[in-house]
Design a protein around this motif. Structure first.
Motif, PDB file in Angstrom:
ATOM      1  N   THR A 161       0.841  -1.205   0.000  1.00  0.00           N
ATOM      2  CA  THR A 161       0.000   0.000   0.000  1.00  0.00           C
ATOM      3  C   THR A 161       0.872   1.250   0.000  1.00  0.00           C
ATOM      4  OG1 THR A 161      -1.746  -1.178   1.181  1.00  0.00           O
ATOM      5  CG2 THR A 161      -1.813   1.224   1.258  1.00  0.00           C
ATOM      6  N   ALA A 162       1.907   1.254   0.814  1.00  0.00           N
ATOM      7  CA  ALA A 162       2.807   2.406   0.876  1.00  0.00           C
ATOM      8  C   ALA A 162       3.553   2.562  -0.442  1.00  0.00           C
ATOM      9  CB  ALA A 162       3.780   2.245   2.033  1.00  0.00           C
ATOM     10  N   ALA A 163       3.936   1.457  -1.053  1.00  0.00           N
ATOM     11  CA  ALA A 163       4.675   1.521  -2.317  1.00  0.00           C
ATOM     12  C   ALA A 163       3.821   2.138  -3.417  1.00  0.00           C
ATOM     13  CB  ALA A 163       5.139   0.128  -2.724  1.00  0.00           C
ATOM     14  N   ARG A 164       2.518   1.910  -3.361  1.00  0.00           N
ATOM     15  CA  ARG A 164       1.630   2.504  -4.374  1.00  0.00           C
ATOM     16  C   ARG A 164       1.612   4.020  -4.287  1.00  0.00           C
ATOM     17  NH1 ARG A 164      -1.732  -2.249  -3.584  1.00  0.00           N
ATOM     18  NH2 ARG A 164      -2.939  -1.198  -1.990  1.00  0.00           N
ATOM     19  N   THR A 165       1.945   4.558  -3.137  1.00  0.00           N
ATOM     20  CA  THR A 165       1.987   6.020  -2.984  1.00  0.00           C
ATOM     21  C   THR A 165       3.393   6.561  -3.233  1.00  0.00           C
ATOM     22  OG1 THR A 165       2.449   5.946  -0.613  1.00  0.00           O
ATOM     23  CG2 THR A 165       0.125   5.933  -1.279  1.00  0.00           C
ATOM     24  N   GLY A 166       4.314   5.658  -3.611  1.00  0.00           N
ATOM     25  CA  GLY A 166       5.670   6.079  -3.910  1.00  0.00           C
ATOM     26  C   GLY A 166       6.627   6.001  -2.738  1.00  0.00           C
ATOM     27  N   GLU A 167       6.170   5.462  -1.625  1.00  0.00           N
ATOM     28  CA  GLU A 167       7.032   5.373  -0.444  1.00  0.00           C
ATOM     29  C   GLU A 167       7.820   4.067  -0.494  1.00  0.00           C
ATOM     30  OE1 GLU A 167       6.206   6.838   3.918  1.00  0.00           O
ATOM     31  OE2 GLU A 167       5.234   4.911   3.611  1.00  0.00           O
ATOM     32  N   SER A 168       9.119   4.146  -0.278  1.00  0.00           N
ATOM     33  CA  SER A 168       9.952   2.942  -0.276  1.00  0.00           C
ATOM     34  C   SER A 168       9.726   2.153   1.012  1.00  0.00           C
ATOM     35  CB  SER A 168      11.429   3.323  -0.398  1.00  0.00           C
ATOM     36  OG  SER A 168      11.878   3.925   0.799  1.00  0.00           O
ATOM     37  N   THR A 169      10.162   0.898   0.975  1.00  0.00           N
ATOM     38  CA  THR A 169      10.068   0.059   2.172  1.00  0.00           C
ATOM     39  C   THR A 169      10.828   0.697   3.329  1.00  0.00           C
ATOM     40  OG1 THR A 169       9.806  -1.945   0.852  1.00  0.00           O
ATOM     41  CG2 THR A 169      10.576  -2.230   3.110  1.00  0.00           C
ATOM     42  N   SER A 170      12.025   1.203   3.033  1.00  0.00           N
ATOM     43  CA  SER A 170      12.831   1.841   4.085  1.00  0.00           C
ATOM     44  C   SER A 170      12.113   3.047   4.672  1.00  0.00           C
ATOM     45  CB  SER A 170      14.188   2.273   3.534  1.00  0.00           C
ATOM     46  OG  SER A 170      14.948   1.143   3.188  1.00  0.00           O
ATOM     47  N   ASP A 171      11.525   3.869   3.806  1.00  0.00           N
ATOM     48  CA  ASP A 171      10.795   5.045   4.292  1.00  0.00           C
ATOM     49  C   ASP A 171       9.596   4.644   5.139  1.00  0.00           C
ATOM     50  OD1 ASP A 171      12.560   6.772   3.079  1.00  0.00           O
ATOM     51  OD2 ASP A 171      11.310   7.072   1.299  1.00  0.00           O
ATOM     52  N   THR A 172       8.905   3.595   4.723  1.00  0.00           N
ATOM     53  CA  THR A 172       7.745   3.112   5.483  1.00  0.00           C
ATOM     54  C   THR A 172       8.178   2.646   6.865  1.00  0.00           C
ATOM     55  OG1 THR A 172       6.662   2.419   3.437  1.00  0.00           O
ATOM     56  CG2 THR A 172       5.826   1.475   5.488  1.00  0.00           C
ATOM     57  N   LEU A 173       9.267   1.890   6.922  1.00  0.00           N
ATOM     58  CA  LEU A 173       9.755   1.403   8.216  1.00  0.00           C
ATOM     59  C   LEU A 173      10.257   2.545   9.091  1.00  0.00           C
ATOM     60  CD1 LEU A 173      11.583  -1.837   7.033  1.00  0.00           C
ATOM     61  CD2 LEU A 173       9.368  -1.652   8.185  1.00  0.00           C
ATOM     62  N   ARG A 174      10.917   3.525   8.486  1.00  0.00           N
ATOM     63  CA  ARG A 174      11.369   4.691   9.262  1.00  0.00           C
ATOM     64  C   ARG A 174      10.175   5.440   9.850  1.00  0.00           C
ATOM     65  NH1 ARG A 174      14.969   5.300   4.740  1.00  0.00           N
ATOM     66  NH2 ARG A 174      17.031   4.642   5.389  1.00  0.00           N
ATOM     67  N   ARG A 175       9.159   5.633   9.013  1.00  0.00           N
ATOM     68  CA  ARG A 175       7.956   6.342   9.475  1.00  0.00           C
ATOM     69  C   ARG A 175       7.295   5.566  10.618  1.00  0.00           C
ATOM     70  NH1 ARG A 175       2.668   6.248   7.499  1.00  0.00           N
ATOM     71  NH2 ARG A 175       3.321   5.045   5.696  1.00  0.00           N
ATOM     72  N   ALA A 176       7.227   4.256  10.475  1.00  0.00           N
ATOM     73  CA  ALA A 176       6.622   3.426  11.522  1.00  0.00           C
ATOM     74  C   ALA A 176       7.410   3.520  12.826  1.00  0.00           C
ATOM     75  CB  ALA A 176       6.535   1.975  11.057  1.00  0.00           C
ATOM     76  N   LEU A 177       8.737   3.518  12.729  1.00  0.00           N
ATOM     77  CA  LEU A 177       9.560   3.632  13.938  1.00  0.00           C
ATOM     78  C   LEU A 177       9.375   4.981  14.612  1.00  0.00           C
ATOM     79  CD1 LEU A 177      12.814   1.890  12.693  1.00  0.00           C
ATOM     80  CD2 LEU A 177      11.251   1.063  14.469  1.00  0.00           C
ATOM     81  N   ARG A 178       9.269   6.020  13.816  1.00  0.00           N
ATOM     82  CA  ARG A 178       9.050   7.356  14.396  1.00  0.00           C
ATOM     83  C   ARG A 178       7.669   7.456  15.049  1.00  0.00           C
ATOM     84  NH1 ARG A 178      12.747   7.557  10.790  1.00  0.00           N
ATOM     85  NH2 ARG A 178      14.475   9.031  10.821  1.00  0.00           N
ATOM     86  N   LEU A 179       6.675   6.831  14.417  1.00  0.00           N
ATOM     87  CA  LEU A 179       5.342   6.819  15.023  1.00  0.00           C
ATOM     88  C   LEU A 179       5.342   6.039  16.333  1.00  0.00           C
ATOM     89  CD1 LEU A 179       3.091   6.327  11.874  1.00  0.00           C
ATOM     90  CD2 LEU A 179       3.108   8.311  13.392  1.00  0.00           C
ATOM     91  N   LEU A 180       6.054   4.922  16.363  1.00  0.00           N
ATOM     92  CA  LEU A 180       6.166   4.140  17.592  1.00  0.00           C
ATOM     93  C   LEU A 180       6.858   4.949  18.683  1.00  0.00           C
ATOM     94  CD1 LEU A 180       5.884   1.493  19.159  1.00  0.00           C
ATOM     95  CD2 LEU A 180       8.037   0.765  18.115  1.00  0.00           C
ATOM     96  N   ASP A 181       7.918   5.641  18.328  1.00  0.00           N
ATOM     97  CA  ASP A 181       8.634   6.473  19.293  1.00  0.00           C
ATOM     98  C   ASP A 181       7.714   7.571  19.834  1.00  0.00           C
ATOM     99  OD1 ASP A 181      11.104   7.294  20.657  1.00  0.00           O
ATOM    100  OD2 ASP A 181      11.046   9.021  19.304  1.00  0.00           O
ATOM    101  N   HIS A 182       6.960   8.195  18.939  1.00  0.00           N
ATOM    102  CA  HIS A 182       6.036   9.250  19.358  1.00  0.00           C
ATOM    103  C   HIS A 182       4.927   8.683  20.252  1.00  0.00           C
ATOM    104  CE1 HIS A 182       3.976  13.066  19.219  1.00  0.00           C
ATOM    105  NE2 HIS A 182       2.872  12.454  18.836  1.00  0.00           N
ATOM    106  N   GLU A 183       4.435   7.501  19.907  1.00  0.00           N
ATOM    107  CA  GLU A 183       3.400   6.863  20.722  1.00  0.00           C
ATOM    108  C   GLU A 183       3.909   6.586  22.129  1.00  0.00           C
ATOM    109  OE1 GLU A 183       1.758   2.453  20.590  1.00  0.00           O
ATOM    110  OE2 GLU A 183       1.040   3.640  18.892  1.00  0.00           O
ATOM    111  N   ARG A 184       5.119   6.119  22.236  1.00  0.00           N
ATOM    112  CA  ARG A 184       5.713   5.863  23.562  1.00  0.00           C
ATOM    113  C   ARG A 184       5.920   7.163  24.323  1.00  0.00           C
ATOM    114  NH1 ARG A 184       9.718   0.879  22.106  1.00  0.00           N
ATOM    115  NH2 ARG A 184       8.051  -0.663  22.029  1.00  0.00           N
ATOM    116  N   TRP A 185       6.310   8.237  23.630  1.00  0.00           N
ATOM    117  CA  TRP A 185       6.453   9.543  24.262  1.00  0.00           C
ATOM    118  C   TRP A 185       5.102   9.996  24.808  1.00  0.00           C
ATOM    119  CZ3 TRP A 185       4.322  14.349  23.605  1.00  0.00           C
ATOM    120  CH2 TRP A 185       4.951  15.396  24.266  1.00  0.00           C
ATOM    121  N   LEU A 186       4.041   9.820  24.011  1.00  0.00           N
ATOM    122  CA  LEU A 186       2.705  10.211  24.464  1.00  0.00           C
ATOM    123  C   LEU A 186       2.265   9.396  25.684  1.00  0.00           C
ATOM    124  CD1 LEU A 186       0.767  10.683  21.103  1.00  0.00           C
ATOM    125  CD2 LEU A 186       1.391  12.460  22.757  1.00  0.00           C
TER     126      LEU A 186
END
Length: 65
Positions: free
Chosen positions: A18-43
């Motif tokens: 799904t992310a690739a269809r929007t032009g996002e690479s696998t690496s970018d998707t995983l980076r975004r997910a890690l940042r979201l996880l970090d933010h969730e833990r901060w919250l």
């Protein structure tokens, strides 16, 4: 810097496709997910700290200046 690998589940692959269809690479998707996880833990920590300070009344504290 190290390389990280994993075996994606069917759900992981669906998300990556799904992310690739929007032009996002696998690496970018995983980076975004890690940042979201970090933010969730901060919250979570923010909410825990806020709950702990619920009864605090800063109006009764002396002025810091």
């Amino acid at each position: 810097m190290s390389t990280i690998g994993f075996r994606p589940t069917a759900e992981d692959e669906r998300i990556l496709r799904t992310a690739a269809r929007t032009g996002e690479s696998t690496s970018d998707t995983l980076r975004r997910a890690l940042r979201l996880l970090d933010h969730e833990r901060w919250l979570e920590q923010f909410r825990a700290d806020a709950e702990q300070l619920t009864g605090e009344d800063i109006n009764v504290e002396p002025q810091a200046w």
